[in-house]
Scaffold this motif. Sequence first.
Motif, PDB file in Angstrom:
ATOM      1  N   CYS A 257       0.823  -1.212   0.000  1.00  0.00           N
ATOM      2  CA  CYS A 257       0.000   0.000   0.000  1.00  0.00           C
ATOM      3  C   CYS A 257       0.852   1.257   0.000  1.00  0.00           C
ATOM      4  CB  CYS A 257      -0.896   0.036   1.246  1.00  0.00           C
ATOM      5  SG  CYS A 257      -1.997  -1.362   1.422  1.00  0.00           S
TER       6      CYS A 257
ATOM      7  N   VAL B  40       1.256   4.809   1.759  1.00  0.00           N
ATOM      8  CA  VAL B  40       0.923   5.626   2.922  1.00  0.00           C
ATOM      9  C   VAL B  40       1.709   6.922   2.755  1.00  0.00           C
ATOM     10  CG1 VAL B  40       0.883   5.779   5.438  1.00  0.00           C
ATOM     11  CG2 VAL B  40       0.645   3.548   4.323  1.00  0.00           C
TER      12      VAL B  40
ATOM     13  N   ARG C 174     -12.572   0.036   1.552  1.00  0.00           N
ATOM     14  CA  ARG C 174     -13.643   0.852   0.962  1.00  0.00           C
ATOM     15  C   ARG C 174     -13.126   1.519  -0.297  1.00  0.00           C
ATOM     16  NH1 ARG C 174     -17.664   4.195   4.726  1.00  0.00           N
ATOM     17  NH2 ARG C 174     -18.887   3.813   2.843  1.00  0.00           N
TER      18      ARG C 174
ATOM     19  N   ARG D 106      -9.446   2.275  -0.111  1.00  0.00           N
ATOM     20  CA  ARG D 106      -8.837   2.575   1.180  1.00  0.00           C
ATOM     21  C   ARG D 106      -8.651   1.285   1.967  1.00  0.00           C
ATOM     22  NH1 ARG D 106     -11.290   4.841   6.220  1.00  0.00           N
ATOM     23  NH2 ARG D 106     -13.200   5.125   5.042  1.00  0.00           N
TER      24      ARG D 106
ATOM     25  N   GLN E 122      -7.973   0.130   5.660  1.00  0.00           N
ATOM     26  CA  GLN E 122      -8.010   0.680   7.011  1.00  0.00           C
ATOM     27  C   GLN E 122      -7.569  -0.355   8.032  1.00  0.00           C
ATOM     28  OE1 GLN E 122      -9.068   4.030   7.852  1.00  0.00           O
ATOM     29  NE2 GLN E 122      -7.914   3.355   9.655  1.00  0.00           N
ATOM     30  N   THR E 123      -6.538  -0.034   8.806  1.00  0.00           N
ATOM     31  CA  THR E 123      -6.142  -0.847   9.951  1.00  0.00           C
ATOM     32  C   THR E 123      -6.366  -0.005  11.211  1.00  0.00           C
ATOM     33  OG1 THR E 123      -3.830  -0.152  10.145  1.00  0.00           O
ATOM     34  CG2 THR E 123      -4.333  -1.841   8.488  1.00  0.00           C
ATOM     35  N   ARG E 124      -6.066  -0.580  12.354  1.00  0.00           N
ATOM     36  CA  ARG E 124      -6.240   0.197  13.588  1.00  0.00           C
ATOM     37  C   ARG E 124      -5.211   1.316  13.692  1.00  0.00           C
ATOM     38  NH1 ARG E 124     -10.097  -2.251  16.286  1.00  0.00           N
ATOM     39  NH2 ARG E 124     -10.325  -4.515  16.136  1.00  0.00           N
TER      40      ARG E 124
ATOM     41  N   GLU F  49      -4.235   4.411   7.742  1.00  0.00           N
ATOM     42  CA  GLU F  49      -5.080   4.412   6.557  1.00  0.00           C
ATOM     43  C   GLU F  49      -4.168   4.429   5.344  1.00  0.00           C
ATOM     44  OE1 GLU F  49      -7.146   8.164   4.976  1.00  0.00           O
ATOM     45  OE2 GLU F  49      -8.770   7.104   6.019  1.00  0.00           O
TER      46      GLU F  49
ATOM     47  N   PHE G 158      -3.718   3.250   0.868  1.00  0.00           N
ATOM     48  CA  PHE G 158      -4.483   3.222  -0.372  1.00  0.00           C
ATOM     49  C   PHE G 158      -3.838   2.297  -1.395  1.00  0.00           C
ATOM     50  CE2 PHE G 158      -5.467   7.192   1.698  1.00  0.00           C
ATOM     51  CZ  PHE G 158      -6.844   7.275   1.567  1.00  0.00           C
TER      52      PHE G 158
ATOM     53  N   THR H  62     -17.486  -2.081  -0.389  1.00  0.00           N
ATOM     54  CA  THR H  62     -16.978  -2.331   0.970  1.00  0.00           C
ATOM     55  C   THR H  62     -16.787  -3.816   1.243  1.00  0.00           C
ATOM     56  OG1 THR H  62     -18.248  -0.412   1.720  1.00  0.00           O
ATOM     57  CG2 THR H  62     -17.308  -1.843   3.417  1.00  0.00           C
TER      58      THR H  62
ATOM     59  N   HIS I   7     -13.065   1.359  16.293  1.00  0.00           N
ATOM     60  CA  HIS I   7     -12.946   2.320  15.183  1.00  0.00           C
ATOM     61  C   HIS I   7     -14.275   3.044  15.027  1.00  0.00           C
ATOM     62  CE1 HIS I   7     -10.989   3.865  11.537  1.00  0.00           C
ATOM     63  NE2 HIS I   7     -12.187   3.814  10.986  1.00  0.00           N
TER      64      HIS I   7
ATOM     65  N   GLU J 191     -15.752   4.541  12.468  1.00  0.00           N
ATOM     66  CA  GLU J 191     -16.512   4.507  11.218  1.00  0.00           C
ATOM     67  C   GLU J 191     -17.578   3.418  11.242  1.00  0.00           C
ATOM     68  OE1 GLU J 191     -15.544   5.049   6.479  1.00  0.00           O
ATOM     69  OE2 GLU J 191     -13.973   5.052   7.997  1.00  0.00           O
TER      70      GLU J 191
END
Length: 276
Positions: free
Chosen positions: A176, A178, A194, A201, A203-205, A208, A210, A234, A259, A261
């Motif tokens: 990815c 970053v 997503r 995207r 998403q980890t804890r 973020e 791409f 998603t 999280h 979201e």
Amino acid sequence: MKAASGRLRALVVDDERLLREQLKTRLADVWPDLDVIDEARDGQEALDKAERLQPDVVFLDIRMPGMTGLEAAREIVALPSWNGEIVFVTAYDEYAIAAFEQGALDYLLKPVEPQRLAQTAQRVQARLQAKRPGAAAGGADQAAVDALLAKLMRIGQGIDRGSVPQGEGPLRWIQCSVGSTTRLIDVKDVLFFRSDEKYTRVQTRQLEAFIRTPIRELVPRLDGQQFWQIHRSTLVNLAAISRVTRDDSGRQKVHIEGHPEVLEVSRSFAHLFRSA
């Protein structure tokens, strides 16, 4: 020309200055008897300096502008004076890593971890000590680089920054972007994916990131027992779900543990949470 002290000498090659500095710092910690005699920013510069300086080991980034690390390695081990070792530094995924592990050349994954670097240092030292003075240069190393290059061209040439490679079996790692840095992320650490029109995207804890791979291409590459598609844009890690609720209109909402979201479940996938 070799150092009169007998200390081993290294050339560090990477097109990113900060990564060169990080590697040099960690080498100083785990391999204090190694002298980093110079740096290079691309494959051609690496080849020129390897021929002129004759280092014992070259730490060689793979993805660089112009001549790549693999192309430079092939040229370096073909030098008449070469009798050293190549250590590739890579952000490649698990499929390309499998090619390295089957070969005679060593590798380090970005970001370079001290423990792994220490293990590599021990292996490189052992191989250098095993080389007989005056032994023919190139030979086995040339064959190893050529074989590795051929395999990587078959399975890894399509790997680009921020993409998901093709391969057999469920995906375990994702490369990815970053910011301006490339990271390898363990799939089990991903909370959800997503997509928008251009990027997906990840998403980890902790972060973020791409990738350019759309959801439709991710679905067949992920373990269906671990990730469910809940919307056309998603995918969610089942282990990350804390609860599923419904809003006033009856739409299902997926809440992620730790999280903020909230992910919407489309009507096409509502059957996945019949009991929610």
